[in-house]
Structure formats: C-alpha cells, structure tokens
Design a protein around this motif. Sequence first.
Motif, mmCIF file in Angstrom:
data_model
loop_
_atom_site.group_PDB
_atom_site.id
_atom_site.type_symbol
_atom_site.label_atom_id
_atom_site.label_comp_id
_atom_site.label_asym_id
_atom_site.label_seq_id
_atom_site.Cartn_x
_atom_site.Cartn_y
_atom_site.Cartn_z
ATOM 1 N N GLU A 83 2.213 9.016 -34.423
ATOM 2 C CA GLU A 83 3.534 8.899 -33.797
ATOM 3 C C GLU A 83 4.328 7.701 -34.312
ATOM 4 O O GLU A 83 5.563 7.755 -34.393
ATOM 5 C CB GLU A 83 3.393 8.789 -32.282
ATOM 6 C CG GLU A 83 2.850 10.048 -31.626
ATOM 7 C CD GLU A 83 2.453 9.807 -30.177
ATOM 8 O OE1 GLU A 83 3.264 10.172 -29.294
ATOM 9 O OE2 GLU A 83 1.358 9.272 -29.935
ATOM 10 N N ARG B 181 6.303 17.803 -32.281
ATOM 11 C CA ARG B 181 6.061 16.512 -31.624
ATOM 12 C C ARG B 181 4.632 16.447 -31.077
ATOM 13 O O ARG B 181 3.971 15.398 -31.159
ATOM 14 C CB ARG B 181 7.084 16.312 -30.505
ATOM 15 C CG ARG B 181 7.052 14.918 -29.892
ATOM 16 C CD ARG B 181 8.186 14.708 -28.914
ATOM 17 N NE ARG B 181 9.463 14.518 -29.596
ATOM 18 C CZ ARG B 181 10.476 15.359 -29.513
ATOM 19 N NH1 ARG B 181 10.364 16.465 -28.809
ATOM 20 N NH2 ARG B 181 11.595 15.110 -30.152
ATOM 21 N N ASP C 275 9.379 20.625 -30.024
ATOM 22 C CA ASP C 275 8.353 20.165 -29.080
ATOM 23 C C ASP C 275 6.947 20.386 -29.633
ATOM 24 O O ASP C 275 6.061 19.550 -29.446
ATOM 25 C CB ASP C 275 8.517 20.893 -27.742
ATOM 26 C CG ASP C 275 9.784 20.466 -27.004
ATOM 27 O OD1 ASP C 275 10.298 19.364 -27.301
ATOM 28 O OD2 ASP C 275 10.272 21.237 -26.158
ATOM 29 N N LEU D 268 11.096 12.107 -35.574
ATOM 30 C CA LEU D 268 11.863 13.347 -35.476
ATOM 31 C C LEU D 268 13.301 12.980 -35.134
ATOM 32 O O LEU D 268 13.597 12.555 -34.015
ATOM 33 C CB LEU D 268 11.272 14.265 -34.409
ATOM 34 C CG LEU D 268 10.113 15.158 -34.864
ATOM 35 C CD1 LEU D 268 8.811 14.370 -34.899
ATOM 36 C CD2 LEU D 268 9.963 16.367 -33.959
ATOM 37 N N LYS E 279 1.601 13.879 -32.162
ATOM 38 C CA LYS E 279 0.863 13.105 -31.151
ATOM 39 C C LYS E 279 -0.630 13.346 -31.261
ATOM 40 O O LYS E 279 -1.447 12.415 -31.193
ATOM 41 C CB LYS E 279 1.355 13.474 -29.755
ATOM 42 C CG LYS E 279 0.713 12.664 -28.638
ATOM 43 C CD LYS E 279 1.309 13.021 -27.287
ATOM 44 C CE LYS E 279 0.677 12.184 -26.174
ATOM 45 N NZ LYS E 279 1.246 12.532 -24.849
#
Length: 403
Positions: free
Chosen positions: A275, A266, A263, A280, A270
Amino acid sequence: MKFHFLLTQDLSSPGGLGRYLPWAKELTRLGHCVRISATHSNYKALHRKKLVINDVEVEYIGQMHVLKKGSKKTYYSLLRFVWVVLNATLRLSWAAMKYPTDVIIVGKPHPMNGIAGILGSKRWRCLLVVDVDDDEEYSGNFRHGWQRKIVGWFQKKLPIWADQVTTNTHYMRQKLQGFGVPLSRVYYLPNGVEPARFPPISAKKIIALKNKLGVADKKIIVYLGSIALVNHPLQLLIEAFIKVHRSDPETTLLLVGGGESIDEVRSIVKEKEIESSVILIGRVPPEEVAKYYAIANVSVDPVYDDLTARGRCPLKLFESWICGVPFVTGDVGDRRLLAGDPPAIKICKPGDPDSLAASIIEILNNKELADRMIELGKERVKEFYWDSLIPRFLRELVSLRTF
C-alpha cells in the motif's frame, strides 16, 4: 461532405477522447461538416446536452449502457439495462434520420448505434462506415451470456452491410475477412494522437505534482487506463511491480484511471502489503493526463496473449511516445509492428510477471536505453498524428463514391 458519428460512449471515455473526437476534429479542419450523436456515461448530471468542440457539433442523446460517477463505473440491473439500451437505440436512430449527411460513421459495432446507422444510411442514401476498434465480443464485461451473443452477432453482421469498415488492428482485419467482409472494404486506421492534447509540462509543475503525491525522490512506473480487471490485467502489473520493488525499494506504481475494479485492485494491493508503494489516483480530467506521463520513468501496458489484447491498439502507447516516456508491453497483436524498427518500445513476454518486471527494471537502470527509446518514440509517433492518418482515410473513402 457531411459526416455523422454515432457513438455509444461519451467524449471523455478513452475511445471517444482518443479516437473519435480527434478523427472528427481533423475532418472539420479539412473543411467538412461533422456532427457527433452520442450517449453519455452520466446523462442526468449533464448540464449541456449540445455543444461545439472545434467546429464539431456534439449532441448527447441519452444514457450510456453503464453509469460512471467520479472514478466508479457501475452496471445496471437487467430490466434497467434493457430500458436504457432501447431508449438509446431509439434516440440514436432518430438523430441518424433527422440530420442529412453524406457519411455515417458507426463508432463500434454495437446494437444501439448499429441499428441507427443502418436506418440513417437508408434514409439519406449515404455511405455507411463501421469502425471496429476492439474485439467487442471478447473485450466487454458482459453480465449475461446473451449479451455477448448479441454484441458478437452485430460485430459479425454489421460490417458486412457497411460500405467501408475501418479497424485499428491487423488481427481484426483478418477476423473481419473471416466474417465475410472483403479485404478491399476493410481500411486499416490505427489509433493516433493529438499533439495539442499533450503539451510540454514545465519542471515547476512536475515538481509540484511529485510533491503533492509524495513521490519526489521515487522512480515512477505509471499505468494510465481503465481500472477494469476483466479486460485490463492489472493483477499482472502488480505482480511484476512487487518484483521491481524488491529490486529497487525507491519505486512507486501509479494507477491512473477509473473503472469498476477500483475497490478490487485496492484490496489486492492491501493483500500484497504494498500500500505504501502503490497509489490509485482515480480518474483525472483529460487536460491533466500529460502531467502524469511527465512525472513517470516508465509507462506500462500489461497484457495477456488473449483475444482482447490482440484486438486492441493501445492509446497509451502513442501517448507515452509523445510525452517522452519509455513504454513497456507484451508481444501481442500489432504491438511489435507498431514499435517500428528499431523498436521504440520495450516488448516482453505477455502474461509473464517476471518478463514484465525485468523489462521495467532494465529501463529504470539503463539511462542510455531509456533515452534511446524516448528519442525513437518521439520520431515514430509522427506517423500517427491524426492530421496524417485522416487525409489518407478520406482518399480511400472518396474512391468508394463520387459525391
């Protein structure tokens, strides 16, 4: 001879799958009886606690000290953690004293299997081998300072009690000497690779996977490993990739693996607004790993010059070689030594995103260099097949004692 491995990880973890299972399988191929007693990352969900893999008897005795579900890795509360560790220690100890053996191999000098190994070796009056494949004191994600101190104490003391210590880096070999272990008892056993795990991938399957991921026309940079920022600096790779992508917008970064930082990674992707160019994948089955190498133009191992990297012998290096993918990493620990002469990998300045990016770009833009690295790697990796490494280990072990 009879061998008994005591592990605090399961056989789908990087060390279990990439080091201890092939080690055990090679021993059975050479005619020895081998048993593995191990903890599992999701013990309650495990349907079969006992199984046989290539004549290796495997028994999962309890829960690992962390919980893994899918691509996520989570840590227990303090009280639950203590209970899990105590339970695993008791169960590993029982297994060590239950099965007669000639050699006990403690995979990583942790308290759980360390205590079990000592008890088992006393019970059967057998050889105790301790394998140190990381600088455990500095590579773990410890929630409390006392955890680091306990693991550090076992890393220092357990090898002293062992008849033989194996380690996969020269950095740890020297560190073990500093702990008081005579170098005559420290055997250098680098990581290796099983050719059977990495069969050639057909062009049809490569095209299918690329289409599935939407990267059919892209140059692919791949990272296969743990998604754990505490000891795998993916933020360094992401910073480097931004520079690569600016140089060549037709590039994509694949992050393949699971861990506690998915997370967070990610969120970084972002925040950096990349992105659309970073995917992932999450954790994939072991039999799928070769496919991700097969679609890659470059494989990367981002590192800082720290104790964690110095104590590590990256499995992804050998996997990249056997899969025919150019490999980039920092000049830390044994990496330059492993590269050979001429070097079969591209070595950059550790912790420097500019140097890492430049190395990746050079490989992507220079087909002659990439092809030469692939050729050198395929030749170099033969020295690290487990069927070459383990017979040498056995000769050293047998010299310690006549069975």
